[in-house]
Design a protein around this motif. Structure first.
Motif, short mmCIF file in Angstrom:
data_model
loop_
_atom_site.label_atom_id
_atom_site.label_comp_id
_atom_site.label_asym_id
_atom_site.label_seq_id
_atom_site.Cartn_x
_atom_site.Cartn_y
_atom_site.Cartn_z
N ILE A 252 28.31 33.76 34.23
CA ILE A 252 29.11 34.52 35.52
C ILE A 252 30.45 34.16 36.04
N PRO A 253 30.80 32.71 36.71
CA PRO A 253 31.68 32.99 37.38
C PRO A 253 33.07 33.58 36.28
N VAL A 254 33.20 33.21 34.69
CA VAL A 254 34.31 33.78 33.79
C VAL A 254 34.72 34.79 33.94
N VAL A 255 33.20 35.95 34.28
CA VAL A 255 33.04 37.19 34.35
C VAL A 255 33.80 37.52 35.70
N ALA A 256 33.40 36.93 36.64
CA ALA A 256 34.07 36.76 38.14
C ALA A 256 35.11 36.72 37.63
N PHE A 257 36.14 35.74 37.49
CA PHE A 257 37.12 35.59 37.53
C PHE A 257 37.83 36.81 37.35
N GLY A 258 38.29 36.94 35.91
CA GLY A 258 38.26 38.59 35.62
C GLY A 258 38.61 39.48 35.61
N TRP A 259 36.74 40.06 36.86
CA TRP A 259 37.43 40.98 37.86
C TRP A 259 38.20 40.54 39.24
N GLY A 260 38.04 39.60 39.20
CA GLY A 260 39.10 38.96 40.28
C GLY A 260 40.39 39.10 39.90
N LEU A 261 41.13 38.60 38.50
CA LEU A 261 42.70 39.57 38.08
C LEU A 261 42.15 40.72 38.45
N LEU A 262 41.58 41.87 38.03
CA LEU A 262 41.76 42.58 39.11
C LEU A 262 42.06 43.32 40.32
N ASP A 263 41.08 42.76 41.27
CA ASP A 263 41.06 43.11 42.49
C ASP A 263 42.34 41.99 43.11
N ASN A 264 43.12 41.49 42.62
CA ASN A 264 44.23 40.52 43.15
C ASN A 264 43.63 39.25 43.43
N GLU A 265 43.08 38.69 42.41
CA GLU A 265 42.81 37.36 42.77
C GLU A 265 43.59 36.47 41.89
N ALA A 266 44.15 35.21 42.89
CA ALA A 266 44.97 34.24 41.93
C ALA A 266 44.02 33.24 41.51
N LEU A 267 44.24 33.42 39.95
CA LEU A 267 43.71 32.22 39.79
C LEU A 267 44.40 31.06 39.22
N THR A 268 44.25 29.90 38.91
CA THR A 268 44.94 29.05 38.59
C THR A 268 44.48 28.36 37.62
N PRO A 269 45.53 27.60 36.47
CA PRO A 269 45.57 26.25 35.34
C PRO A 269 43.90 26.12 35.78
N ILE A 270 44.45 25.23 36.70
CA ILE A 270 42.45 24.64 36.73
C ILE A 270 41.68 25.36 36.99
N GLN A 271 41.60 26.32 37.56
CA GLN A 271 40.19 27.24 37.39
C GLN A 271 39.77 27.88 35.88
N PHE A 272 40.95 27.57 35.18
CA PHE A 272 40.80 28.35 33.58
C PHE A 272 40.01 27.02 33.14
#
Length: 288
Positions: A252-272
């Motif tokens: 679920i978090p992987v998908v949620a992060f994808g939506w976060g990208l579309l909603d201008n939420e920044a992701l770090t290399p550590i999160q990936f």
């Protein structure tokens, strides 16, 4: 298609649906308070399920209704409000990550309360997935020091509720169809959810444009993210193990992060990197 392959199809579908639920909650909270959001989510799911599954209700034996009530409480009613309240203070992505503690709670409660057996590789898989989740949480907290992370406790409580729900279904409702269980759950919840909605002040603000926009997001959340998803989830529990079924919370978090990208939420290399570790945990927890 063999059940060992079908269960992965169910797992993937659920991860996509539930991974999208957190962004829908975020959008819904723009015009609704947590009590209104949780109640509407349950009510829309109830109406949908009664329309498609009311014929399945007579198939539920009288002796099973107490377990239907318990699973509705722990599996839907409490988590619906806990997640909504939590996301008033923490990011949707952090909420989805903390939800990945559900398999660990499922394993522990299953062993302590329900005498369910588990294998060593399941423990390793859960611990690896948990390590990935902790990495994501710590990194998220470092990037958002302004948030009140004590609200994360509410998500932890919700994950325990989910764990109880899964074990109850596997132990006491394994012989009922997923449609019967889901429809029974929401039949029980409709009146309590409506009462909470009535006293939440929703009908005083229902005409506001922003409220109506938020309601549209919750309709999708209720019908797809709650009603249809619960049917798929209960089917997955019956065809696999409780631990495998709840391992969907690692994806679920992987998908949620994808939506976060579309909603201008920044992701770090550590999160990936943390998300990659979580995927390894899912594989190990499901491997025989």
């Amino acid at each position: 298609m063999e059940s060992k392959h079908i269960k992965w199809v169910y797992l993937t579908a659920l991860s996509l649906v539930w991974g999208s639920s957190f962004i829908l909650i975020k959008k819904g909270l723009v015009g609704l308070n947590p009590l209104q959001l949780g109640s509407l989510r349950i009510i829309f799911a109830s109406v949908f399920l009664l329309l498609i599954g009311f014929k399945s209700l007579p198939k539920i034996p009288a002796s099973k209704w107490k377990y239907i009530a318990l699973t509705s409480l722990f599996g839907t009613f409490l988590p619906a409000y806990l997640f909504a309240i939590a996301q008033t203070e923490i990011d949707s992505s952090i909420s989805s990550i903390l939800n990945s503690l559900t398999p660990l709670n499922t394993l522990v409660l299953g062993a302590l309360l329900f005498r369910l057996q588990f294998k060593r590789n399941q423990i390793f898989g859960i611990l690896i997935g948990l390590a990935g989740s902790i990495l994501l949480v710590l990194n998220g907290a470092a990037n958002h020091p302004e948030q009140n992370h004590y609200y994360a406790i509410l998500v932890l409580i919700a994950s325990i509720c989910y764990a109880l729900n899964v074990n109850l279904i596997k132990r006491h409702l394994h012989d009922l169809s997923p449609v019967s269980i889901t429809t029974g759950n929401f039949t029980v919840l409709f009146i309590p959810a409506f009462l909470v909605l009535f006293f939440s002040g929703f009908f005083d603000v229902a005409q506001e444009v922003q409220v109506q926009k938020s309601v549209l997001f919750i309709i999708i959340l209720g019908v797809v993210g709650t009603g249809i998803a619960n049917i798929l989830f209960f089917k997955l529990i019956q065809m696999s193990s409780p631990v495998f079924a709840t391992s969907v919370t690692y994806l679920i978090p992987v998908v949620a992060f994808g939506w976060g990208l579309l909603d201008n939420e920044a992701l770090t290399p550590i999160q990936f990197f943390g998300a990659f570790i979580i995927l390894i945990g899912v594989y190990l927890s499901a491997k025989k």
